[in-house]
Design an enzyme around this catalytic site. Structure first.
Site, short mmCIF file in Angstrom:
data_model
loop_
_atom_site.label_atom_id
_atom_site.label_comp_id
_atom_site.label_asym_id
_atom_site.label_seq_id
_atom_site.Cartn_x
_atom_site.Cartn_y
_atom_site.Cartn_z
N LYS A 117 30.47 80.05 64.87
CA LYS A 117 31.27 78.89 64.45
C LYS A 117 32.38 78.65 65.47
CE LYS A 117 29.19 78.28 60.55
NZ LYS A 117 28.36 77.12 60.33
N SER B 286 23.90 74.07 62.49
CA SER B 286 25.28 73.62 62.27
C SER B 286 26.11 73.52 63.55
CB SER B 286 25.98 74.56 61.29
OG SER B 286 26.35 75.75 61.94
#
Lengths: 418, 146
Positions: free
Chosen positions: B95, B58
Site C-alpha cells: 500500500k 488495488s
C-alpha cells in the site's frame, strides 16, 4: 574486546520472517525426518515445550496449545544466515562465523571510537532486525569465553534487553554468579557433574579456581576456560577453526527399513557424504565406525556398531563403501525394523602427512574423486553417485511441515496482497 | 643506443591474423566483466532485499498489477507517500503509506483507505523500491501466480 552475536531460536525465528501470520505465535521446528524438536520460539518456551524431545511424544501437547510446527527448511535458513552474517559483519572488521547462527567479532583499536558498548550492541540488534527481521542477542566480553557468557546473559537473564557487556572484573562477577557452570562455553554436562561434586556450581565458582589445579584435575581446556573467565585471552580463531577430528553422517529413515538392500543403500549414501567431507577438509580416515539401530521407543531395541580399520588411510567413497559391504552382514538382522543408520570417520589424518605403506598400496583414486566432486558441484548434488546408493525416494527426508523456500525458489516467493 | 632501439622498433614484421588457425582473439575480451546485471540495477541492498509477487488490483494507479514482481528493501527509511510492504494483521500488504493520518492508501478508486488502529498488528516490512512486469509469463513463476 570480543562480541558474540547470535540469533534467538534461529530456526524458529527464520520461519517467522516471511510468514507474518505466525510472528506472535509459538513455533517449533523439527529435525531431519521430523524426528525431534530442535528449535523453540520464545512464545513456545513459555509453554515449556522441551527441546530434543521426540515429536510423536509432544504431538498432542503441541496441538492443544496451537503451536505452529515446521520441518527444517535448510534452504531458507542458509540464505537468511548469510544475510544476517553480512549485516553483522558491517560492524567490525574482524568477523569469525562460528556456526549457522553465531558470529564472533573481535574489536582491535576500537576503544577510541566506541565508548558505549551497550549502545553499540543495541545498534547491531536494531540493524539485524530491521534488515532481516531476525532477533539477535549480543554479548561483549574481554575474552571469547566472557563474550559467550555475556551473550547468555543478554538472552536468558532478566534486565539486559538483548545486550550484555563484560568489560571488567565487577561486571564479569555479576553475570557469572547468575550462570550455572554448564552454561560456560566448553563445559558439558558430564564435566559439569564432576565440577558439582567439587562444589563448583556457578560460573563464578569456576572463575575462582586455580587454573593449574584445574589442568591437573581435568585438562588444559578447562585451565584455559578458567583463565578466559579471568579476562586472559587464550583462544584464537585458529584454535576454534581446527579441522574436524571426526566426521559423521547419520540419519533416521523416513520409513522403517527391514531389508538388507535398503540398509546397504543408505549406508553407501553416508559413505559418499563422509568421503566428500573428508576430501573437502583435506583429511583421510584410518578408521570407520558403522552402526544401525531400531527405535528406542519400540520394543526389542536392537543396535549394532562395528569398527573397521583401513590398512592405509582413505578418503575414497568406493573404499569406504567396500568396508561397509564387509561389515553389513554383521549389522543386519532379519525382522529388525531399522530406524537409524550411519557411519563415522574417526582417527583422521591430514592428506599432506599421510604415510604410504610399502606392502599395501593405496586404493584411492584421487583423480576420479576429484572429478566426481567437481561434476557434482557443477551440476548439483548426486549427479554422479555410487551405484550402491539408493536411487528411489523412500530414503529421502520426511519433511511434512515444510514451509516454502521463499528466497531460493521462484515458485515459492512470498505473495503480497495489493 | 637510442637510435639503435628506434631502428629496431621500426622493423616491424606484420603478422596477419588467420581466422581458424591462430584463433583471432576477440577485441572485446578485456571488457567481459562489464556485462549488465539486473541485480545490480534493481537491488541496492542485497542482504536487506526480498522479492515478492503482487496479488490483487488495488495498486494499479501506481502501475503495480496482479502478478508483478515487487522488490522490497528493508533497509530504506520510509517517507510520507512511499509504496511499502507491511505486515497488517498477519498478512503482507502492499500500500501507499500515509504516516500523518496513519492510513494505508490504495491506488485505485475501488479501494478505500484503511486506518491503522492500536488494535491492529502493524509493522512496515520495507519499501517497494522497484516493481517488474512480466509481459510474457515466465515458466519459473507460473506456479506462484495460480
Amino acid at each position: 574486546m570480543f562480541a558474540l552475536v547470535d540469533a534467538v531460536a534461529f530456526y524458529a525465528s527464520a520461519e517467522k520472517v516471511f510468514d507474518p501470520s505466525i510472528r506472535k505465535r509459538p513455533v517449533v521446528v523439527l529435525t531431519n525426518n521430523d524426528g525431534c524438536v530442535c528449535a523453540v520460539s520464545p512464545e513456545a518456551r513459555k509453554l515449556n515445550v522441551p527441546k530434543f524431545e521426540p515429536y510423536f511424544k509432544l504431538r498432542n501437547f503441541l496441538q492443544q496449545h496451537q503451536v505452529v510446527i515446521r520441518s527444517s527448511n535448510y534452504e531458507l535458513y542458509a540464505d537468511l544466515s548469510s544475510r544476517m552474517m553480512s549485516v553483522i559483519g558491517r560492524f567490525c572488521d574482524n568477523q569469525y562465523i562460528y556456526s549457522i547462527d553465531e558470529s564472533f567479532l573481535q574489536f582491535t583499536g576500537f576503544q577510541s571510537i566506541i565508548n558505549d558498548w551497550y549502545a553499540y550492541g543495541q545498534e547491531i540488534r536494531l540493524a539485524v532486525w530491521r534488515e532481516t527481521k531476525l532477533p539477535v542477542g549480543v554479548g561483549f566480553g574481554i575474552t571469547p569465553t566472557l563474550s559467550k557468557a555475556a551473550n547468555h546473559a543478554a538472552k536468558k537473564l532478566a534486565g539486559y534487553n538483548g545486550v550484555a557487556v563484560i568489560d571488567d572484573d565487577h561486571s564479569a562477577n555479576e553475570i557469572l554468579a547468575k550462570m550455572s557452570v554448564t552454561d560456560v562455553w566448553g563445559i558439558g554436562g558430564r564435566l559439569g557433574k564432576k565440577l558439582n561434586m567439587m562444589h563448583i556450581h556457578t560460573a563464578l565458582d569456576l572463575k575462582k579456581q586455580n587454573p593449574k589445579h584445574m589442568r591437573k584435575q581435568f585438562s588444559v581446556v578447562v585451565e584455559r576456560t578458567v583463565e578466559e573467565l579471568n579476562g586472559q585471552v587464550c583462544l584464537s580463531w585458529d584454535d576454534v577453526k581446527q579441522a574436524k577430528q571426526e566426521i559423521f553422517s547419520t540419519r533416521s529413515f523416513g520409513e522403517r527399513v527391514t531389508n538388507i538392500h535398503d540398509l546397504k543403500a543408505a549406508l553407501s549414501t553416508h559413505c559418499s557424504i563422509v568421503a566428500k567431507k573428508l576430501r573437502q577438509q583435506g583429511s583421510m580416515t584410518k578408521r570407520l565406525v558403522v552402526f544401525a539401530h531400531s527405535s528406542q521407543h519400540e520394543g526389542n531395541f536392537y543396535k549394532r556398531s562395528f569398527l573397521y580399520d583401513f590398512p592405509v588411510p582413505t578418503s575414497d567413497s568406493r573404499v569406504l563403501a567396500n568396508a561397509v559391504n564387509e561389515i553389513l552382514p554383521h549389522i543386519f538382522a532379519p525382522g529388525v525394523r531399522f530406524y537409524k543408520a550411519g557411519i563415522g570417520a574417526i582417527e583422521l589424518v591430514s592428506e599432506q602427512y599421510m604415510q604410504e605403506d610399502l606392502f599395501s598400496p593405496t586404493l584411492d583414486n584421487k583423480k576420479l574423486m576429484g572429478s566426481i566432486d567437481s561434476i557434482n558441484k557443477m551440476f548439483g548434488k548426486g549427479t554422479i553417485k555410487l551405484a550402491s546408493e539408493q536411487q528411489t525416494k523412500t530414503w529421502e527426508m520426511k519433511r511434512a511441515f515444510l514451509s516454502p523456500r521463499y528466497t531460493t525458489r521462484w515458485s515459492d516467493i512470498p505473495k503480497i496482497q495489493c | 643506443m637510442y637510435e639503435q632501439f628506434y631502428e629496431l622498433k621500426m622493423k616491424v614484421i606484420p603478422i596477419y591474423a588467420e581466422a581458424g588457425i591462430s584463433g583471432f582473439e576477440s577485441p572485446a575480451a578485456e571488457y567481459t566483466e562489464l556485462s549488465l546485471s539486473l541485480d545490480e540495477l534493481l537491488i541496492t541492498h542485497p542482504n536487506a532485499t526480498f522479492i515478492g509477487v503482487a496479488n490483487g488490483d488495488s495498486m494499479q494507479g501506481v502501475g503495480i498489477f496482479d502478478g508483478d514482481l515487487l522488490i522490497v528493501d528493508r533497509s530504506e527509511t520510509t517517507t510520507q507517500g512511499d509504496i511499502v510492504v507491511a505486515n497488517y494483521n498477519g498478512n503482507f500488504v502492499c500500500k501507499i503509506i500515509d504516516k500523518q493520518r496513519k492510513q494505508l492508501l490504495s491506488a485505485s478508486a475501488k479501494h478505500r483507505p484503511v486506518s491503522i488502529s492500536d488494535a491492529d498488528e502493524f509493522q512496515i516490512e520495507g519499501v517497494v523500491t522497484r516493481s517488474v512486469r512480466l509481459h510474457r509469463k515466465s515458466r519459473e513463476l507460473l506456479s506462484c501466480l495460480l
